[in-house]
Enzyme design. Structure first.
Site, mmCIF file in Angstrom:
data_model
loop_
_atom_site.group_PDB
_atom_site.id
_atom_site.type_symbol
_atom_site.label_atom_id
_atom_site.label_comp_id
_atom_site.label_asym_id
_atom_site.label_seq_id
_atom_site.Cartn_x
_atom_site.Cartn_y
_atom_site.Cartn_z
ATOM 1 N N SER A 91 -2.954 5.528 13.811
ATOM 2 C CA SER A 91 -2.081 5.411 12.633
ATOM 3 C C SER A 91 -0.621 5.196 13.026
ATOM 4 O O SER A 91 0.227 5.006 12.173
ATOM 5 C CB SER A 91 -2.211 6.650 11.775
ATOM 6 O OG SER A 91 -1.922 7.785 12.557
ATOM 7 N N HIS A 97 -6.227 0.008 10.827
ATOM 8 C CA HIS A 97 -5.799 1.362 10.440
ATOM 9 C C HIS A 97 -6.306 1.678 9.043
ATOM 10 O O HIS A 97 -5.804 1.147 8.050
ATOM 11 C CB HIS A 97 -4.268 1.467 10.502
ATOM 12 C CG HIS A 97 -3.755 2.786 10.014
ATOM 13 N ND1 HIS A 97 -2.578 2.908 9.327
ATOM 14 C CD2 HIS A 97 -4.296 4.028 10.077
ATOM 15 C CE1 HIS A 97 -2.399 4.182 9.005
ATOM 16 N NE2 HIS A 97 -3.436 4.882 9.438
ATOM 17 N N GLU A 141 -4.581 -1.361 7.158
ATOM 18 C CA GLU A 141 -3.461 -2.060 7.811
ATOM 19 C C GLU A 141 -4.033 -2.756 9.039
ATOM 20 O O GLU A 141 -4.551 -2.094 9.947
ATOM 21 C CB GLU A 141 -2.352 -1.085 8.180
ATOM 22 C CG GLU A 141 -1.558 -0.590 6.982
ATOM 23 C CD GLU A 141 -0.439 0.362 7.379
ATOM 24 O OE1 GLU A 141 0.575 0.422 6.660
ATOM 25 O OE2 GLU A 141 -0.594 1.059 8.414
ATOM 26 N N ASN A 187 2.818 4.510 6.548
ATOM 27 C CA ASN A 187 3.286 5.792 7.110
ATOM 28 C C ASN A 187 4.778 5.732 7.422
ATOM 29 O O ASN A 187 5.518 6.690 7.215
ATOM 30 C CB ASN A 187 2.500 6.127 8.379
ATOM 31 C CG ASN A 187 1.087 6.582 8.046
ATOM 32 O OD1 ASN A 187 0.775 6.818 6.886
ATOM 33 N ND2 ASN A 187 0.241 6.681 9.061
#
Ligand code: T1G
Length: 687
Positions: free
Chosen positions: A413, A434, A446, A484
């Protein structure tokens, strides 16, 4: 006649064929063609009945969404509908693909509807923050009744043809692949029977029973209050369907129009319409040609049978792709497979899968402990602990085991895909995939391209995500990639903010009222305060953990939790926060208004988004919005952080960030791109 619309006549039946790729959206050219064709058919004596059919992948998929917000050109859809509904010749809508929104509303003005079994019909306007504004809220209740109409229109999901037949939404099923001839035969039968034309608008048996039944609507409202929170469309849909029950048709349609316009002019609908195209834009990669070959993925290996690995595996099992699932011990493997089976059995208990579906999926799993079992896999996805040395060890071993053209992917991540790829002899075949937890549920993936990832591998990653029902957003390598990364400041600033006076409850309430399902502190308590903790220095979470407060799992974190996991204000937590503030030398100044809290936590998200664009991590601002909405449930009706920023006004955001920078330091310094756009009156998403 334009090329969009053609008429052929077969033994008294006029067949109007519309051909306007990609989805026969009811844009101006299609409306003109329909007007011209129906006018011509009305005038032709040899035409006794009309079949309306579309070429291409689908019957009309609705109004042309790209025309919204622009002046409406004539003929309007209503003009075309009146031509059909008030004509003296029976009109049969012949449906394939997805007859949606204005497309299905148009079919409802026809006298009959026939569809192939693979077709679907529906009114998904609620997903655009709208309601069916071309008579759908008035005609559908006349066919299915008010209660079913509420479920169908507020739900927005397409209805498969067989179910639609049961509900009366279509009148007949054609044989698959024989729609045109079956529709013409149906038209001839209607002519032969010589039955009087039945207009949906004239039906009332289904709605009469609900006249005066206010409870039907209040109960529906109450039952769905939580799901409707923040969305304007559901309430207007309820009012429109109630109007269908209580008012004569033309008055009901007038009321529907008012309610539609209200939504059409709202920022919420503008945001949801923006999102419709934003989600489809993500697949278009500026420097990877659309015709780049996609590599075949017929078998997948997944390393790590934990929560993420298991969830990722389910996505492939759901689409029939066999998975070799690897873990270090038999016990871990068995546990992982038990969790997958349990998840499927829960879906089966809710009627979403049959027992046979469950067994079919479970049979596609090959458990293994030895990496050697992956020698034939087309793709291997690693989903182990977020430790670089572990990942590099696995990739180096995989590189020696898997076949030459196999793709190697990491579910990391935030770690560098380039560094992971550097231990292999095939960095061009390495990328990040991801997933977001729970991976079998969250729709975002992702796709992280490394510096050396070749176009075919990028294109394959994007296509694969679509194949397993996900939305792929492309990211370049950078800490935390897109979602994130941009959401990081929200959490970080929240923990700083409560040292200055606002309580966790006040902060969470402000973020909840903004539209998130949960505020940052309830989220931290849910995830666990000890997950991803900085133990290199004293932190607030460290202090809470030291006091035995690890979050919901220990019934105490930023809040105390009762037996129903309901959060309660905790004086003990507030004392720890106050003590940590003293340690940090922060003097609390009391509460802050909700909009101050929102600005303090979400303007930095916009700012981080601007940096992600500056650095080329994301290709476009709308990709950031899609990632935040699908990855973090950023409220859809705001359009995501970048669209929302344009709504708030970039100058206002820059001014606030500069004020916060003066008070709290460079973490709030406005990004160069943001300042430039604010100064030039530009925007991130308004074209
Ligand atoms: N208007 C304009 N463009 C549309 C469109 C539409 N209605 N539907 C699809 N497209 C474009 C889309 O942007 C993409 O373009 C291409 O078509 C293929 O779409 C008065 C108010 C039909 C199920 O909400 O749900 O009617 O990216 O990639 O996965 O009451 O598209 O290739 O350039 O999605 O096969 C109501 C919206 C409108 C249906 C096909 N209708 N469309 O899915 O392909 S409001 C909808 C869909 C209305 C009335 C009201 C799906 C699809 P590009 P795609 P797909």
């Amino acid at each position: 006649m334009s090329s969009v619309g053609t008429i052929t006549i077969e033994d008294g039946v006029g067949i109007i064929t519309i051909d306007s790729p990609p989805v026969n959206a009811l844009g101006i050219h299609v409306r003109r063609a329909l007007r011209d064709c129906f006018t011509a058919c009305a005038a032709k004596d040899e035409v006794k009945a009309v079949v309306l059919i579309c070429n291409g992948r689908t019957f009309f998929a609705g109004a042309d969404i790209s025309e919204f917000g622009k002046p409406l050109e004539e003929p309007t859809l209503f003009e075309v509908m009146d031509l059909i509904e008030n004509g003296v010749k029976p009109v049969i809508a012949a449906i394939h693909g997805t007859a949606l929104g204005g497309g299905y509303e148009l079919a409802l003005t026809c006298h009959y509807r026939i569809a192939v079994p693979s077709a679907k019909v529906g009114l998904p306007e609620v997903q655009l923050g709208l309601l069916p504004g071309a008579g759908g809220t008035q005609r559908l209740p006349r066919i299915v009744g008010a209660a079913a109409a509420l479920d169908i229109i507020v739900g927005g999901a397409p209805i498969p043809a067989r179910k639609a037949l049961e509900l009366g939404m279509i009148d007949c099923l054609a044989d698959e692949g024989k729609l045109r001839e079956d529709a013409v035969a149906f038209a001839r039968r209607i002519l032969a029977e010589g039955k009087p034309l039945q207009r949906v608008r004239d039906r009332h048996d289904k709605i009469d029973a609900d006249k005066g039944n206010v409870a039907l609507f209040t109960e529906f409202r109450a039952k769905n209050a939580r799901a409707f929170r923040g969305f304007k469309a559901p309430e207007n849909i309820i009012k429109a369907v109630q109007a269908a029950v209580e008012l004569p048709f033309d008055e009901g349609r007038k009321r529907e129009r008012e309610l539609f316009e209200e939504l059409h002019d709202s920022i919420e609908s503008a945001a949801q319409r923006y999102y419709f195209f934003a989600e489809r834009q993500t697949a278009k990669i500026p420097d990877v040609p659309a015709d780049t070959p996609i590599l075949p993925i017929t078998s997948v290996g997944i390393i790590g049978a934990g929560t993420m690995g298991g969830g990722i595996a389910m996505n492939f099992l759901n689409v029939g792709v066999p998975v070799t699932l690897i873990d270090t011990t038999q016990e871990a493997l068995d546990r992982g497979i038990r969790v997958i089976r349990k998840n499927y059995e829960i879906s089966a208990s809710k009627g979403r899968l049959t027992a046979a579906d469950v067994e079919k999926r479970m049979a596609l799993i090959t458990p293994a402990i030895d990496l050697g079992a992956l020698s034939d896999a087309d793709l291997v996805i690693e989903a182990v602990f977020e430790r670089m040395e572990i990942k590099k060890d696995i990739f180096a071993r995989l590189d020696r085991i898997v076949k030459r053209d196999a793709i190697l992917a990491s579910n990391t991540s935030y770690l560098s895909i380039d560094e992971i790829a550097s231990v292999t002899s095939r960095p061009e075949n390495v990328l990040g995939l991801h997933f977001f937890s729970p991976a079998n549920v969250m729709r975002l993936v992702e796709v992280v391209r490394g510096a050396k990832t070749r176009n075919e591998v990028i294109a394959t990653g994007m296509a694969l995500a679509k194949k397993i029902g996900k939305v792929a957003v492309l990211s370049r390598v950078g800490p935390g990639f897109i979602a994130n990364r941009v959401l990081g400041p929200r959490k970080d600033h929240a923990e700083d903010l409560i040292l200055e006076g606002p309580t966790p409850t006040e902060v969470d309430q402000a973020i909840y009222d903004y539209g998130f399902a949960m505020g940052p502190f309830q989220m931290l308590d849910l995830v666990g305060l000890d997950v991803i903790l900085d133990d290199t220095q004293r932190t607030l979470r460290g202090d809470l953990i030291a006091a035995g407060r690890r979050g919901q799992k220990s019934t105490a974190g930023f809040y105390d939790y009762d037996e129903n996991r309901k959060p309660k204000v905790s004086q003990a937590a507030l004392d720890i926060i106050a003590e940590f503030a003293r340690f940090k030398g922060v003097t609390p100044k009391g509460s802050l208004p909700a909009d101050e809290i929102v600005a303090r936590l979400l303007y930095p998200v916009v700012n981080e988004g601007a940096k992600v664009l500056e650095e080329g991590i994301a290709s476009r601002a709308s990709d950031i919005d899609v990632a935040c909405i699908l990855g973090y449930n950023w409220p859809l009706y705001t359009g995501g952080p970048m669209f929302w920023a344009d709504t708030v006004g970039l100058q206002k955001i820059v001014a606030k960030l500069e004020e916060l920078e003066r008070e709290h330091g460079e973490a709030f310094r406005p990004a160069k791109l943001l300042k430039e756009k604010a100064a030039s009156g530009g925007s991130f998403t308004r074209g």
